[in-house]
Scaffold this motif. Structure first.
Motif, PDB file in Angstrom:
ATOM      1  N   HIS A   6       0.870  -1.187   0.000  1.00 35.65           N
ATOM      2  CA  HIS A   6       0.000   0.000   0.000  1.00 35.65           C
ATOM      3  C   HIS A   6       0.902   1.229   0.000  1.00 35.65           C
ATOM      4  O   HIS A   6       1.403   1.646   1.046  1.00 35.65           O
ATOM      5  CB  HIS A   6      -0.900  -0.012   1.251  1.00 35.65           C
ATOM      6  CG  HIS A   6      -1.960   1.062   1.233  1.00 35.65           C
ATOM      7  ND1 HIS A   6      -3.197   0.881   1.826  1.00 35.65           N
ATOM      8  CD2 HIS A   6      -1.971   2.317   0.710  1.00 35.65           C
ATOM      9  CE1 HIS A   6      -3.920   1.990   1.658  1.00 35.65           C
ATOM     10  NE2 HIS A   6      -3.197   2.875   1.002  1.00 35.65           N
ATOM     11  N   HIS A   8       1.329   5.096  -2.348  1.00 37.09           N
ATOM     12  CA  HIS A   8       0.868   5.926  -3.459  1.00 37.09           C
ATOM     13  C   HIS A   8       2.082   6.585  -4.120  1.00 37.09           C
ATOM     14  O   HIS A   8       2.353   7.755  -3.929  1.00 37.09           O
ATOM     15  CB  HIS A   8      -0.144   6.945  -2.943  1.00 37.09           C
ATOM     16  CG  HIS A   8      -1.312   6.301  -2.272  1.00 37.09           C
ATOM     17  ND1 HIS A   8      -2.303   5.664  -2.981  1.00 37.09           N
ATOM     18  CD2 HIS A   8      -1.621   6.122  -0.964  1.00 37.09           C
ATOM     19  CE1 HIS A   8      -3.189   5.143  -2.134  1.00 37.09           C
ATOM     20  NE2 HIS A   8      -2.795   5.402  -0.899  1.00 37.09           N
ATOM     21  N   PHE A  33      -6.802   6.105  -4.972  1.00 39.63           N
ATOM     22  CA  PHE A  33      -7.299   6.832  -3.797  1.00 39.63           C
ATOM     23  C   PHE A  33      -7.608   8.262  -4.187  1.00 39.63           C
ATOM     24  O   PHE A  33      -7.660   8.597  -5.365  1.00 39.63           O
ATOM     25  CB  PHE A  33      -6.298   6.760  -2.640  1.00 39.63           C
ATOM     26  CG  PHE A  33      -5.134   7.728  -2.716  1.00 39.63           C
ATOM     27  CD1 PHE A  33      -4.462   7.949  -3.913  1.00 39.63           C
ATOM     28  CD2 PHE A  33      -4.709   8.413  -1.583  1.00 39.63           C
ATOM     29  CE1 PHE A  33      -3.382   8.845  -3.965  1.00 39.63           C
ATOM     30  CE2 PHE A  33      -3.635   9.314  -1.641  1.00 39.63           C
ATOM     31  CZ  PHE A  33      -2.981   9.528  -2.824  1.00 39.63           C
ATOM     32  N   GLU A 105      -8.735   1.284  -2.958  1.00 37.91           N
ATOM     33  CA  GLU A 105      -9.162   1.055  -1.609  1.00 37.91           C
ATOM     34  C   GLU A 105     -10.562   1.611  -1.453  1.00 37.91           C
ATOM     35  O   GLU A 105     -10.815   2.764  -1.791  1.00 37.91           O
ATOM     36  CB  GLU A 105      -8.175   1.666  -0.599  1.00 37.91           C
ATOM     37  CG  GLU A 105      -7.756   3.097  -0.908  1.00 37.91           C
ATOM     38  CD  GLU A 105      -6.662   3.594   0.043  1.00 37.91           C
ATOM     39  OE1 GLU A 105      -6.855   3.599   1.268  1.00 37.91           O
ATOM     40  OE2 GLU A 105      -5.584   3.976  -0.463  1.00 37.91           O
TER      41      GLU A 105
HETATM   42 ZN   LIG Z   1      -4.056   4.735   0.766  1.00 41.34          ZN
END
Ligand SMILES: [Zn+2]
Length: 303
Positions: A6, A8, A33, A105
């Protein structure tokens, strides 16, 4: 070897990529996200999804890291229902693309009716295409939001073994594990859920179905949170096997259920060759020497 399941990375720099690779991170998952401010057009989502399966995947490869992603409508932006409807029509076009390992997510932020509606619709989508789900649990009223996320997932017939519940803490972990879900923990620097606490959780619960991630993004966060936590675990006497499970193997087992992520992807990866381009674009700027692994004449310059 580590996996950060996880992070970004679209918001991170090439220095971060180099440091991650040096620290042993071989594969990462970048969940779709929100970007810090709400998007106003469906085209912004489309371009973002395209970069997750395209440019960012290529950029990571230029630094020796295998990039995967998850596709979904995040809970915050589910509250703009007119836009959410349009995004829902886009999702089926992306969930089947190469390197997409989950729907996510998704879940709750403020736990509104609209969030609930789009969370449910996306659970149905994940079930239909047989992909794992990555659940973002809310930062406010976390315990209630986490339990509700699992209740609704079960209502929609998802098998807990296909669902990763992320952003856990000591208050949620017991129930998440007892109900058969994967329990992920985000290690945020300068907060309560830091590496020290993660070590205590492993001590108490072991590492079965426990996953460590950084969730590093455009905010104050640490792209090396996984290797740093692993190092602390080792110093505190946690067994290697447990560290391996929490910082590598469990993420691979959970998201490998997509059929899109295999260890051989990075063990047999092509050597780094920064002379490569994607649609004519490169990570190099004028005059820089490309890194070419296994090539002694590695200062060929191509602009
Ligand atoms: Zn996230």
């Amino acid at each position: 070897m580590f996996i950060d399941p996880h992070i970004h990375v679209s918001s991170r720099t090439t220095d971060d990529y180099e440091a991650m690779q040096r620290a042993g991170i071989r594969a990462i998952i970048e969940p779709a996200f929100w970007l810090g401010q709400p998007r106003t057009k469906v085209g912004s989502f489309q371009d973002y999804f395209n970069s997750l399966v395209g440019w960012e995947r290529f950029r990571a490869s230029q630094f020796g890291i295998k990039h995967y992603c998850t596709i979904g409508l995040n809970s915050k932006e589910a509250n703009n229902e007119a836009l959410a409807e349009e995004v829902m029509e886009l999702l089926p076009l992306y969930v089947g693309k190469e390197g997409v390992v989950a729907v996510g997510e998704i879940g709750y932020d403020d736990q509104t009716k609209a969030e609930d509606k789009y969370y449910r619709l996306q659970l149905d989508l994940a079930k239909e295409v047989d992909l794992p789900v990555m659940i973002h649990t809310p930062h406010r009223d976390k315990k209630r939001g986490t339990i509700k996320s699992m209740d609704v997932s079960e209502e929609h017939g998802l098998d807990p073994s296909m669902v990763v519940v992320d952003h856990n803490n000591e208050e949620t972990v017991r129930e998440v594990l007892d109900r058969g879900y994967w329990a992920a923990f985000t290690i945020y620097p300068h907060t309560k859920m830091g590496s020290e606490r993660m070590v205590e959780i492993i001590r108490q619960y072991g590492a079965e179905r426990i996953i460590v991630d950084s969730a590093a993004d455009w905010g104050i966060s640490d792209p090396l949170a996984v290797p740093k936590t692993a190092k602390l675990m080792k110093e505190k006497g946690i067994e290697d096997e447990l560290i391996h499970l929490a910082c590598y193997q469990n993420a691979l087992t959970a998201y490998g259920q997509s059929g899109q992520m295999k260890e051989s992807d990075w063990l047999n990866a092509e050597p780094i060759d920064q002379r490569k381009k994607l649609s004519g674009n490169t990570v190099l700027r004028g005059g820089q020497s490309p890194k070419v692994e296994g090539d002694s004449s590695s200062d060929i310059i191509e602009n």
